[in-house]
Scaffold this active site. Structure first.
Site, short mmCIF file in Angstrom:
data_model
loop_
_atom_site.label_atom_id
_atom_site.label_comp_id
_atom_site.label_asym_id
_atom_site.label_seq_id
_atom_site.Cartn_x
_atom_site.Cartn_y
_atom_site.Cartn_z
N SER A 78 41.10 30.04 37.39
CA SER A 78 41.42 31.32 36.80
C SER A 78 42.89 31.32 36.42
CB SER A 78 41.13 32.43 37.83
OG SER A 78 41.54 33.68 37.33
N LYS A 85 38.77 30.32 33.22
CA LYS A 85 38.72 31.78 33.09
C LYS A 85 40.10 32.27 32.72
CE LYS A 85 38.53 35.35 36.59
NZ LYS A 85 37.76 35.91 37.72
N LYS A 126 42.59 35.46 32.09
CA LYS A 126 42.83 36.89 32.24
C LYS A 126 43.27 37.43 30.89
CE LYS A 126 42.24 37.51 36.77
NZ LYS A 126 41.41 38.55 37.40
N ASP A 168 38.40 37.54 31.85
CA ASP A 168 38.33 38.63 32.82
C ASP A 168 39.36 39.67 32.40
OD1 ASP A 168 38.09 40.34 34.93
OD2 ASP A 168 38.80 38.93 36.47
N GLU A 228 34.06 39.23 31.71
CA GLU A 228 34.05 39.90 33.01
C GLU A 228 34.77 41.24 32.96
OE1 GLU A 228 35.49 37.29 36.04
OE2 GLU A 228 35.70 38.89 37.53
MG MG Z 1 37.46 39.91 38.09
#
Ligand code: MG
Length: 353
Positions: free
Chosen positions: A110, A136, A138, A163, A188
């Site tokens: 992430s 992933k 952000k 996300d 997400e």
């Molecule tokens: Mg999350």
């Protein structure tokens, strides 16, 4: 984030110790619980209700606390520490007691919001080179389409997800539609942390599967989200949902809807990370989780065992319980506040009214 304050619970019984950490923040910026609120609830209500008694299993212990509403992170802290203690008393690894089916779990990475698109692409490529199974990113309004497009262009064959941590609304539909065209594995929690209804509206307009995180704290939440089409997969964080029992129920509900789940993280120390890894051995955790190397997060962890990924997989710690043990001398140097809750000193220990 360069340092972190968190609550660590050590439960003692039968000459053994079970440990878990709380995933609530100092301020209610992820969900509503806070560290100071959790400490008060543990000291005044939850621990007096459970200490000094015999519990046959986690189900029995949690049934005794079932009348307490919300506060899933606080309850999880006790529940998870008890699982660790209980499985140590049985001589079983936590994953075995939970019904896990594998001894290593696939992990992704992430990546937080970086200084530039180029820096993000560099980091994504570097982590792909280390074997991580998905990237992933952000995102937030203003930091989304360009960075996703650049990372997808650099890594066309690796699953990429985003996300948003609840930072968009349906007013951002144009941007969300642009993201929908970029081949993301899933998106997400784009919308509000407590709003399943708008997620259902959005999912109906999107090809990309939506994944819920903040919205789901119980198996009933999971059932409602999947039934109404608010998401097609779920990020299970055991510390968010009240512990391993509820996490397993959410896992089972999702499986009944043929929806995959994956194991998220809350920037835990090795204690919480170990709990997450054991949970992720259940069969329907089919997407790579966030349980990446401890060294990505900590200069020095508070456990004795290294938790490091190799080739995109994390090996489940061996041994009984979570399989990890506290580095107590080091922990002492970091501890800011210690509270002892002694069952013998609790007035009317037992049933909270
Ligand atoms: Mg999350």
């Amino acid at each position: 984030m360069t340092d972190k304050t968190f609550l660590l619970l050590r439960l003692f019984g039968e000459g053994l110790e079970g440990v878990a950490e709380g995933v609530m923040d100092a301020r209610p910026m992820y969900r509503e619980e806070t560290i100071s609120g959790a400490l008060a609830l543990l000291q005044e209500t939850v621990l007096p209700a459970v200490l000094g008694r015999d519990w046959a299993n986690p189900e029995q212990l949690m049934a005794h606390l079932a009348h307490l509403r919300g506060n899933r992170m606080t309850l999880a802290t006790v529940e998870m520490a008890f699982w660790d203690l209980w499985t140590r008393s049985l001589g079983l690894p936590l994953s075995t007691a939970l019904g896990g089916v594998r001894d290593e779990v696939a992990v992704g990475v992430s990546l937080g919001i970086q200084s530039s698109v180029e820096a993000t692409v560099d980091s994504a490529v570097q982590h792909a080179g280390l074997g991580y199974r998905r990237i992933k990113l952000k995102i937030e309004p203003g930091w989304d389409v360009a960075v996703v497009r650049a990372v997808k262009a650099a890594l066309p064959d690796l699953p990429v997800t985003v996300d948003a941590n609840a930072s968009y609304s349906l007013a951002d539909l144009n941007t969300l539609r642009q993201l929908d065209g970029l081949g993301l594995d899933y998106m997400e929690q784009p919308l509000a942390w407590d709003d399943m209804r708008d997620h259902a509206k959005l999912q109906a307009l999107m090809q990309t599967p939506l994944c819920l995180d903040e919205c789901i704290t119980t198996a009933q939440d999971a059932r409602k989200a999947l039934e109404t089409g608010a998401c097609r997969l779920i990020n299970i964080k055991v510390g968010r949902v009240g512990g391993h029992l509820e996490a397993r129920r959410i896992h089972d509900v999702a499986a009944a809807f043929s929806a995959p789940v994956w194991c998220g993280g809350m920037l835990e120390s090795g204690v919480g990370r170990a709990h997450n890894i054991h949970l992720a051995t259940l069969a329907n955790f089919t997407k790579p989780g966030d349980t990446s190397s401890s060294s990505r997060y900590w200069a020095r962890d508070i456990i004795q065992e290294p938790l490091e990924t190799a080739g995109g997989v994390m090996t489940v710690p061996s041994g009984v319980g979570t399989g990890v043990s506290l580095d107590l001398p080091f922990l002492d140097t970091l501890t800011r506040l210690k509270m002892y809750v002694d069952p013998a000193s609790q007035p009317a220990a037992g049933s909270p009214a």
